[in-house]
Design a protein around this motif. Structure first.
Motif, PDB file in Angstrom:
ATOM      1  N   ASP A  67       0.819  -1.214   0.000  1.00 19.72           N
ATOM      2  CA  ASP A  67       0.000   0.000   0.000  1.00 19.72           C
ATOM      3  C   ASP A  67       0.854   1.266   0.000  1.00 19.72           C
ATOM      4  N   CYS A  68       0.243   2.361  -0.494  1.00 15.95           N
ATOM      5  CA  CYS A  68       1.057   3.488  -0.950  1.00 15.95           C
ATOM      6  C   CYS A  68       0.728   4.848  -0.342  1.00 15.95           C
ATOM      7  N   GLY A  69      -0.518   5.098   0.083  1.00 12.67           N
ATOM      8  CA  GLY A  69      -0.932   6.440   0.470  1.00 12.67           C
ATOM      9  C   GLY A  69      -1.429   7.219  -0.735  1.00 12.67           C
ATOM     10  N   ILE A  70      -2.079   8.353  -0.472  1.00 12.25           N
ATOM     11  CA  ILE A  70      -2.582   9.184  -1.568  1.00 12.25           C
ATOM     12  C   ILE A  70      -1.425   9.927  -2.233  1.00 12.25           C
ATOM     13  N   THR A  98      -3.410  -3.497  -1.886  1.00  5.62           N
ATOM     14  CA  THR A  98      -4.535  -4.330  -1.465  1.00  5.62           C
ATOM     15  C   THR A  98      -5.786  -4.053  -2.274  1.00  5.62           C
ATOM     16  N   HIS A  99      -6.023  -2.776  -2.632  1.00  8.91           N
ATOM     17  CA  HIS A  99      -7.227  -2.469  -3.408  1.00  8.91           C
ATOM     18  C   HIS A  99      -7.161  -1.059  -3.970  1.00  8.91           C
ATOM     19  N   CYS A 100      -8.226  -0.669  -4.688  1.00  7.61           N
ATOM     20  CA  CYS A 100      -8.185   0.482  -5.582  1.00  7.61           C
ATOM     21  C   CYS A 100      -8.467   1.827  -4.934  1.00  7.61           C
ATOM     22  N   HIS A 101      -8.765   1.896  -3.654  1.00  9.57           N
ATOM     23  CA  HIS A 101      -9.140   3.175  -3.055  1.00  9.57           C
ATOM     24  C   HIS A 101      -7.926   4.106  -2.972  1.00  9.57           C
ATOM     25  N   PRO A 102      -8.164   5.425  -3.061  1.00  8.15           N
ATOM     26  CA  PRO A 102      -7.052   6.366  -3.245  1.00  8.15           C
ATOM     27  C   PRO A 102      -5.975   6.300  -2.170  1.00  8.15           C
ATOM     28  N   ASP A 103      -6.364   6.065  -0.914  1.00  9.80           N
ATOM     29  CA  ASP A 103      -5.357   6.033   0.144  1.00  9.80           C
ATOM     30  C   ASP A 103      -4.446   4.819   0.035  1.00  9.80           C
ATOM     31  N   HIS A 104      -4.842   3.832  -0.743  1.00 14.13           N
ATOM     32  CA  HIS A 104      -4.032   2.624  -0.909  1.00 14.13           C
ATOM     33  C   HIS A 104      -3.207   2.647  -2.197  1.00 14.13           C
ATOM     34  N   VAL A 105      -3.787   3.199  -3.266  1.00 16.84           N
ATOM     35  CA  VAL A 105      -3.133   3.086  -4.575  1.00 16.84           C
ATOM     36  C   VAL A 105      -2.629   4.430  -5.109  1.00 16.84           C
ATOM     37  N   GLY A 106      -2.899   5.530  -4.408  1.00 18.29           N
ATOM     38  CA  GLY A 106      -2.627   6.855  -4.954  1.00 18.29           C
ATOM     39  C   GLY A 106      -1.221   7.084  -5.462  1.00 18.29           C
ATOM     40  N   GLY A 215       3.753 -18.416   8.676  1.00 21.26           N
ATOM     41  CA  GLY A 215       5.041 -18.470   9.354  1.00 21.26           C
ATOM     42  C   GLY A 215       5.226 -17.380  10.381  1.00 21.26           C
ATOM     43  N   LEU A 216       4.669 -16.203  10.129  1.00 24.08           N
ATOM     44  CA  LEU A 216       4.737 -15.080  11.064  1.00 24.08           C
ATOM     45  C   LEU A 216       3.453 -14.940  11.880  1.00 24.08           C
ATOM     46  N   ASN A 217       2.432 -15.739  11.544  1.00 21.75           N
ATOM     47  CA  ASN A 217       1.133 -15.700  12.212  1.00 21.75           C
ATOM     48  C   ASN A 217       0.546 -14.294  12.177  1.00 21.75           C
ATOM     49  N   LEU A 218       0.515 -13.709  10.992  1.00 26.55           N
ATOM     50  CA  LEU A 218      -0.070 -12.369  10.885  1.00 26.55           C
ATOM     51  C   LEU A 218      -0.812 -12.186   9.572  1.00 26.55           C
ATOM     52  N   LEU A 219      -1.724 -11.242   9.603  1.00 22.55           N
ATOM     53  CA  LEU A 219      -2.589 -10.926   8.473  1.00 22.55           C
ATOM     54  C   LEU A 219      -2.500  -9.444   8.172  1.00 22.55           C
ATOM     55  N   ILE A 220      -2.078  -9.087   6.975  1.00 22.37           N
ATOM     56  CA  ILE A 220      -2.222  -7.717   6.490  1.00 22.37           C
ATOM     57  C   ILE A 220      -3.634  -7.634   5.925  1.00 22.37           C
ATOM     58  N   SER A 221      -4.542  -7.051   6.700  1.00 23.97           N
ATOM     59  CA  SER A 221      -5.970  -7.176   6.405  1.00 23.97           C
ATOM     60  C   SER A 221      -6.496  -6.108   5.469  1.00 23.97           C
ATOM     61  N   GLY A 222      -5.675  -5.107   5.120  1.00 26.84           N
ATOM     62  CA  GLY A 222      -6.198  -4.015   4.316  1.00 26.84           C
ATOM     63  C   GLY A 222      -7.382  -3.378   5.021  1.00 26.84           C
ATOM     64  N   ASP A 223      -8.472  -3.166   4.277  1.00 25.23           N
ATOM     65  CA  ASP A 223      -9.684  -2.589   4.865  1.00 25.23           C
ATOM     66  C   ASP A 223     -10.737  -3.636   5.194  1.00 25.23           C
ATOM     67  N   MET A 224     -10.449  -4.911   4.985  1.00 26.16           N
ATOM     68  CA  MET A 224     -11.476  -5.924   5.199  1.00 26.16           C
ATOM     69  C   MET A 224     -11.830  -6.106   6.670  1.00 26.16           C
ATOM     70  N   VAL A 225     -10.843  -5.992   7.552  1.00 30.63           N
ATOM     71  CA  VAL A 225     -11.094  -6.114   8.992  1.00 30.63           C
ATOM     72  C   VAL A 225     -10.352  -4.978   9.684  1.00 30.63           C
TER      73      VAL A 225
END
Length: 355
Positions: A67-70, A98-106, A215-225
């Motif tokens: 993810d990138c920020g606006i 993770t997805h197309c919203h501006p704060d993620h892909v800007g 292996g790290l027991n972690l989830l980069i959940s984006g905006d889903m959770v």
């Protein structure tokens, strides 16, 4: 802390990375935050140590960005500060969004050009981002006006404000990379010596990609959770009969196999443990909202009529757009379920009532 939030565990307490700095949250995985010009004033971004043969055949050590920020000077400056202080002289090897919203892909286009690397993204969200960045008819800001008017937006001042947002997306995503590397559901690829699984989700965006590492027991959940707020699920002009709420609730089930102590790295809020607890809270939230909407629709209601029932606080223009979309999403689910019927008056305004 609200009662629901108190049911979650925050392993880093109130610690937050300051602008332009990173904070290690797992071996080789770093957290940074970028500002946003909304009431939701930040996004969490992730920097992962990577290695040879893992980033699309790269033969060198480096880093993967998630993810990138606006697109803004402040966000670019924050990234440049991180590049100068946190990379140890190694390059960025790829950018995952993770997805197309501006704060993620800007800033995806800028980051990919800055490091001469490929964007990794699902086809659904890459394509949608390309369409919205180009302001194609049907997905541009202008399309929102007749869509919301059909669903009861009548206040002239609010209509003017919504119309003023017609360049909203391109202003924060001025360009997209012209090519990309597709990621798909259940795909597994390596980052930094660990396997990462793609878990796609729907309802919030066309084909959201969360990333899980056993292996790290972690989830980069984006905006889903998200830990504090419920993920926005909206109906937009380009897909006016979509069943976004149902798609979102079905998508949450795809995380049910993950361990209860998975560390969740959300796009907004703080990293937390308590994934299954939070999913239960989100299911309860939508069940309660749907019940409120059914009760209200004993009398025919537009989506605009439902907004103050679901959102009991003042809303700015940005929030109103999402609130209208979310109100319609709940109405559409009940309509698809046969609980509500739709009626269109002579002016073309759509109302829903109990069947």
């Amino acid at each position: 802390m609200n009662p629901l939030e108190s049911q979650l565990e925050y392993p880093f307490g109130d610690q937050l990375p300051s602008s332009g700095t990173v904070m290690e949250v797992a071996p080789g995985l770093f957290w940074l935050r970028a500002g946003l010009p909304f009431a939701l004033d930040h996004i969490n971004l992730w920097l992962l140590r990577d290695g040879p043969g893992q980033a699309g055949g790269q033969d060198r050590d480096g880093w993967t960005i998630v993810d990138c920020g606006i697109s803004s000077d402040a966000t670019r400056d924050a990234w440049e500060s991180v590049f100068a202080t946190a990379l140890g002289g190694l390059p960025v090897l790829r950018v995952i969004v993770t997805h197309c919203h501006p704060d993620h892909v800007g800033l995806a286009d800028w980051l990919c050009k800055r490091w001469n690397v490929r964007l990794w993204m699902t086809a659904g969200d890459y394509g949608f981002a390309r369409m919205m960045s180009a302001a194609l008819p049907g997905v541009d800001g202008v399309a929102a006006i007749p869509h919301f008017v059909r669903h009861g937006l009548s206040e002239a001042s609010m209509r003017e404000k919504v119309e003023g947002r017609k360049s909203y997306y391109p202003s924060m995503v001025p360009a997209m990379p012209e090519s990309y590397h597709r990621i798909v559901d259940n795909q597994v690829f390596r980052i930094g010596g660990h396997d990462w699984q793609v878990i796609t989700g729907f309802g919030h965006s066309p084909e959201h990609a969360a990333l899980y590492c056993a292996g790290l027991n972690l989830l980069i959940s984006g905006d889903m959770v998200l830990p504090r707020i419920s993920t926005n699920v909206s109906v937009f002009a380009v897909e006016p009969e979509s069943n976004a709420v149902q798609m979102y609730l079905d998508s949450l089930k795809k995380f049910s196999h993950l361990p209860a102590d998975t560390l969740v790295l959300p796009s907004h809020g703080r990293p937390f443990r308590g994934l299954h607890t939070r999913i239960g809270q989100l299911n309860d939230h939508h069940r309660d909202r749907l019940a409120e909407v059914v009760t209200a629709c004993a009398i025919p209601q537009t989506a605009a009529d439902i907004v103050p029932i679901m959102f009991r606080r003042p809303l700015d223009t940005h929030q109103m757009s999402f609130a209208l979309g979310e109100a319609l999403a709940h109405l559409n689910k009940l309509w698809h379920d046969g609980v509500l019927v739709r009626e269109t008056d002579d002016a073309g305004v759509i109302r829903f009532r109990t069947a």
